[in-house]
Design a protein around this motif. Sequence first.
Motif, PDB file in Angstrom:
ATOM      1  N   ILE A 274       0.862  -1.200   0.000  1.00  0.00           N
ATOM      2  CA  ILE A 274       0.000   0.000   0.000  1.00  0.00           C
ATOM      3  C   ILE A 274       0.894   1.244   0.000  1.00  0.00           C
ATOM      4  O   ILE A 274       1.536   1.545   1.008  1.00  0.00           O
ATOM      5  CB  ILE A 274      -0.941   0.018   1.240  1.00  0.00           C
ATOM      6  N   PRO A 275       0.958   1.960  -1.127  1.00  0.00           N
ATOM      7  CA  PRO A 275       1.752   3.189  -1.139  1.00  0.00           C
ATOM      8  C   PRO A 275       1.002   4.330  -0.462  1.00  0.00           C
ATOM      9  O   PRO A 275      -0.169   4.556  -0.757  1.00  0.00           O
ATOM     10  CB  PRO A 275       1.961   3.459  -2.631  1.00  0.00           C
ATOM     11  N   VAL A 276       1.675   5.009   0.421  1.00  0.00           N
ATOM     12  CA  VAL A 276       1.048   6.143   1.136  1.00  0.00           C
ATOM     13  C   VAL A 276       2.021   7.319   1.206  1.00  0.00           C
ATOM     14  O   VAL A 276       2.013   8.079   2.170  1.00  0.00           O
ATOM     15  CB  VAL A 276       0.596   5.728   2.566  1.00  0.00           C
TER      16      VAL A 276
ATOM     17  N   LEU B 295       2.823  -4.322   3.324  1.00  0.00           N
ATOM     18  CA  LEU B 295       3.947  -3.383   3.306  1.00  0.00           C
ATOM     19  C   LEU B 295       3.419  -2.013   2.911  1.00  0.00           C
ATOM     20  O   LEU B 295       2.812  -1.858   1.851  1.00  0.00           O
ATOM     21  CB  LEU B 295       5.003  -3.832   2.287  1.00  0.00           C
ATOM     22  N   MET B 296       3.670  -1.026   3.773  1.00  0.00           N
ATOM     23  CA  MET B 296       3.289   0.346   3.402  1.00  0.00           C
ATOM     24  C   MET B 296       4.535   1.088   2.945  1.00  0.00           C
ATOM     25  O   MET B 296       5.582   1.012   3.595  1.00  0.00           O
ATOM     26  CB  MET B 296       2.689   1.068   4.603  1.00  0.00           C
TER      27      MET B 296
ATOM     28  N   GLY C 199       9.740 -10.050  -3.042  1.00  0.00           N
ATOM     29  CA  GLY C 199      10.460 -11.186  -3.614  1.00  0.00           C
ATOM     30  C   GLY C 199       9.888 -11.603  -4.959  1.00  0.00           C
ATOM     31  O   GLY C 199       9.372 -10.776  -5.715  1.00  0.00           O
ATOM     32  N   GLN C 200       9.916 -12.904  -5.235  1.00  0.00           N
ATOM     33  CA  GLN C 200       9.569 -13.420  -6.574  1.00  0.00           C
ATOM     34  C   GLN C 200       8.135 -13.921  -6.668  1.00  0.00           C
ATOM     35  O   GLN C 200       7.875 -14.940  -7.285  1.00  0.00           O
ATOM     36  CB  GLN C 200      10.549 -14.540  -6.936  1.00  0.00           C
ATOM     37  N   GLN C 201       7.213 -13.265  -6.010  1.00  0.00           N
ATOM     38  CA  GLN C 201       5.811 -13.711  -6.047  1.00  0.00           C
ATOM     39  C   GLN C 201       4.937 -12.608  -6.632  1.00  0.00           C
ATOM     40  O   GLN C 201       5.297 -11.437  -6.556  1.00  0.00           O
ATOM     41  CB  GLN C 201       5.303 -13.927  -4.625  1.00  0.00           C
ATOM     42  N   PRO C 202       3.751 -12.961  -7.136  1.00  0.00           N
ATOM     43  CA  PRO C 202       2.797 -11.892  -7.438  1.00  0.00           C
ATOM     44  C   PRO C 202       2.424 -11.166  -6.137  1.00  0.00           C
ATOM     45  O   PRO C 202       2.589 -11.724  -5.051  1.00  0.00           O
ATOM     46  CB  PRO C 202       1.576 -12.645  -7.996  1.00  0.00           C
ATOM     47  N   PHE C 203       1.939  -9.957  -6.267  1.00  0.00           N
ATOM     48  CA  PHE C 203       1.520  -9.209  -5.073  1.00  0.00           C
ATOM     49  C   PHE C 203       0.356  -8.290  -5.423  1.00  0.00           C
ATOM     50  O   PHE C 203       0.173  -7.918  -6.587  1.00  0.00           O
ATOM     51  CB  PHE C 203       2.691  -8.406  -4.477  1.00  0.00           C
ATOM     52  N   ALA C 204      -0.413  -7.950  -4.383  1.00  0.00           N
ATOM     53  CA  ALA C 204      -1.529  -7.014  -4.576  1.00  0.00           C
ATOM     54  C   ALA C 204      -1.034  -5.605  -4.269  1.00  0.00           C
ATOM     55  O   ALA C 204      -0.244  -5.409  -3.345  1.00  0.00           O
ATOM     56  CB  ALA C 204      -2.674  -7.383  -3.642  1.00  0.00           C
ATOM     57  N   LEU C 205      -1.498  -4.652  -5.049  1.00  0.00           N
ATOM     58  CA  LEU C 205      -1.168  -3.249  -4.807  1.00  0.00           C
ATOM     59  C   LEU C 205      -2.479  -2.502  -4.601  1.00  0.00           C
ATOM     60  O   LEU C 205      -3.362  -2.542  -5.463  1.00  0.00           O
ATOM     61  CB  LEU C 205      -0.418  -2.687  -6.023  1.00  0.00           C
ATOM     62  N   LEU C 206      -2.618  -1.871  -3.449  1.00  0.00           N
ATOM     63  CA  LEU C 206      -3.850  -1.129  -3.134  1.00  0.00           C
ATOM     64  C   LEU C 206      -3.481   0.324  -2.876  1.00  0.00           C
ATOM     65  O   LEU C 206      -2.660   0.592  -1.977  1.00  0.00           O
ATOM     66  CB  LEU C 206      -4.538  -1.688  -1.879  1.00  0.00           C
TER      67      LEU C 206
ATOM     68  N   LEU D  40     -12.343   3.529 -20.211  1.00  0.00           N
ATOM     69  CA  LEU D  40     -12.032   2.664 -19.063  1.00  0.00           C
ATOM     70  C   LEU D  40     -10.740   3.130 -18.397  1.00  0.00           C
ATOM     71  O   LEU D  40      -9.673   3.161 -19.035  1.00  0.00           O
ATOM     72  CB  LEU D  40     -11.882   1.213 -19.519  1.00  0.00           C
ATOM     73  N   ALA D  41     -10.845   3.464 -17.124  1.00  0.00           N
ATOM     74  CA  ALA D  41      -9.688   3.975 -16.386  1.00  0.00           C
ATOM     75  C   ALA D  41      -9.278   2.988 -15.298  1.00  0.00           C
ATOM     76  O   ALA D  41     -10.118   2.270 -14.745  1.00  0.00           O
ATOM     77  CB  ALA D  41     -10.047   5.316 -15.751  1.00  0.00           C
ATOM     78  N   ILE D  42      -7.981   2.980 -15.001  1.00  0.00           N
ATOM     79  CA  ILE D  42      -7.486   2.121 -13.918  1.00  0.00           C
ATOM     80  C   ILE D  42      -7.795   2.806 -12.589  1.00  0.00           C
ATOM     81  O   ILE D  42      -7.499   3.981 -12.395  1.00  0.00           O
ATOM     82  CB  ILE D  42      -5.960   1.920 -14.020  1.00  0.00           C
ATOM     83  N   VAL D  43      -8.421   2.059 -11.669  1.00  0.00           N
ATOM     84  CA  VAL D  43      -8.617   2.577 -10.318  1.00  0.00           C
ATOM     85  C   VAL D  43      -7.656   1.840  -9.378  1.00  0.00           C
ATOM     86  O   VAL D  43      -6.945   0.942  -9.816  1.00  0.00           O
ATOM     87  CB  VAL D  43     -10.094   2.501  -9.872  1.00  0.00           C
ATOM     88  N   GLY D  44      -7.636   2.225  -8.122  1.00  0.00           N
ATOM     89  CA  GLY D  44      -6.504   1.869  -7.270  1.00  0.00           C
ATOM     90  C   GLY D  44      -6.310   0.445  -6.778  1.00  0.00           C
ATOM     91  O   GLY D  44      -5.887   0.239  -5.635  1.00  0.00           O
ATOM     92  N   ARG D  45      -6.565  -0.556  -7.611  1.00  0.00           N
ATOM     93  CA  ARG D  45      -6.283  -1.947  -7.227  1.00  0.00           C
ATOM     94  C   ARG D  45      -5.587  -2.670  -8.359  1.00  0.00           C
ATOM     95  O   ARG D  45      -6.030  -2.607  -9.514  1.00  0.00           O
ATOM     96  CB  ARG D  45      -7.583  -2.702  -6.885  1.00  0.00           C
ATOM     97  N   TYR D  46      -4.513  -3.387  -8.030  1.00  0.00           N
ATOM     98  CA  TYR D  46      -3.719  -4.120  -9.011  1.00  0.00           C
ATOM     99  C   TYR D  46      -3.283  -5.442  -8.383  1.00  0.00           C
ATOM    100  O   TYR D  46      -3.062  -5.507  -7.172  1.00  0.00           O
ATOM    101  CB  TYR D  46      -2.411  -3.382  -9.333  1.00  0.00           C
ATOM    102  N   VAL D  47      -3.132  -6.480  -9.212  1.00  0.00           N
ATOM    103  CA  VAL D  47      -2.358  -7.649  -8.799  1.00  0.00           C
ATOM    104  C   VAL D  47      -1.227  -7.744  -9.814  1.00  0.00           C
ATOM    105  O   VAL D  47      -1.486  -7.827 -11.032  1.00  0.00           O
ATOM    106  CB  VAL D  47      -3.199  -8.942  -8.764  1.00  0.00           C
ATOM    107  N   LEU D  48       0.004  -7.676  -9.339  1.00  0.00           N
ATOM    108  CA  LEU D  48       1.147  -7.529 -10.244  1.00  0.00           C
ATOM    109  C   LEU D  48       2.071  -8.730 -10.173  1.00  0.00           C
ATOM    110  O   LEU D  48       2.251  -9.337  -9.102  1.00  0.00           O
ATOM    111  CB  LEU D  48       1.922  -6.256  -9.871  1.00  0.00           C
ATOM    112  N   ALA D  49       2.664  -9.046 -11.316  1.00  0.00           N
ATOM    113  CA  ALA D  49       3.672 -10.108 -11.364  1.00  0.00           C
ATOM    114  C   ALA D  49       5.016  -9.489 -10.966  1.00  0.00           C
ATOM    115  O   ALA D  49       5.260  -8.299 -11.221  1.00  0.00           O
ATOM    116  CB  ALA D  49       3.739 -10.659 -12.786  1.00  0.00           C
ATOM    117  N   PRO D  50       5.927 -10.276 -10.373  1.00  0.00           N
ATOM    118  CA  PRO D  50       7.197  -9.700  -9.913  1.00  0.00           C
ATOM    119  C   PRO D  50       8.056  -9.152 -11.055  1.00  0.00           C
ATOM    120  O   PRO D  50       8.932  -8.324 -10.820  1.00  0.00           O
ATOM    121  CB  PRO D  50       7.887 -10.865  -9.199  1.00  0.00           C
ATOM    122  N   GLU D  51       7.777  -9.577 -12.308  1.00  0.00           N
ATOM    123  CA  GLU D  51       8.520  -9.049 -13.470  1.00  0.00           C
ATOM    124  C   GLU D  51       8.389  -7.527 -13.571  1.00  0.00           C
ATOM    125  O   GLU D  51       9.207  -6.861 -14.202  1.00  0.00           O
ATOM    126  CB  GLU D  51       8.011  -9.671 -14.784  1.00  0.00           C
TER     127      GLU D  51
END
Length: 300
Positions: free
Chosen positions: A11-13, A56-57, A124-131, A204-215
């Motif tokens: 979570i970026p703040v 992680l913030m 690390g080397q996993q997908p992760f959620a970004l909120l 269509l606009a991106i709003v504040g939720r993502y699931v990202l690959a580590p790449e």
Amino acid sequence: MPTPHTLKAVIPVAGLGTRFLPATKALPKEMLPVVDKPVIQYVVEEAVNSGLTDILMITGRNKNALENHFDRNFELEVKLEEKGDEMRLERVTRSTDLADIHYVRQGDPKGLGHAVLKARAHVGQQPFALLLGDDIIDAAEDLLTRMLTLNATTGSCVVALMEVPEDELSAYGVVRVEPTESPDVVRVTELVEKPAAGEAPSNLAIVGRYVLAPEIFDILEHQAPGRGGEIQLTDALQTLAAQSESPGVLGIVYRGSRHDTGDRLAYLKAVVEMALERGDLGPAFGAWLDDFVDARRGRG
Ligand code: UTP
């Protein structure tokens, strides 16, 4: 493939929150209250409800208020215990017990992409959620859970998309899409950050939720500054979407309620809507609001 429960949320703040000055001069905008909880607590609760308890913030200046909110407050706890005020004690301890929260500093706020790169060592080397920490998504919609499932079954990065009126598109990352077999899932073929009027590839606009690959970290590492001189996550996702060897980017078209609380008007609407939904305050607030609106229309 890792199950959602082993994945981490970021979570970026660390943004400057200039749209909300002077309230955000000494306080992160994520600490502004919506009814009786700071915005950030809704976002952390959403991650936890999707099974993500390692959070992680990415923080900036003024991070103390955020850290304190998720830390214990012994003085308050002792006082409430002495009084036997169980209800308020639960409110105080709830944010502490919610999740395992870690913090890393962004340093210079050089953009969302730059903030995300700071999560690399923790994720690390996993997908992760970004909120995004200032965006509240209706808890009942389970959007993040659907996004995590789509990532787990396809390996693609997943973004949350909403239809946005034409004159607001230039405030967002906007995407070009192709349909898939699922009606609310689209393949994202192009992403443009804050397109100039008339240049948006769709509504269509991106709003504040993502699931990202580590790449995404490798791409961000070499990402040149984009719009506003900032390192843009949208630009890194565009690179990923264009790579033929990558599983690409999918979008879930979300039609539920969402509040960008970093915007003053959207914040005011969030407070009213969410207060009305509350069992404890909603009926009294709603009755007052009806009278208020009637009086404004000259019928009171
Ligand atoms: P915003 O676009 O809302 O920017 O950031 P901002 O700087 O926070 O706010 P304004 O426009 O000046 O009012 C979107 C998200 O990205 C984070 C913000 O905290 C917010 O969650 N962010 C942005 C960072 O963490 N670091 C940055 O360098 C920029």
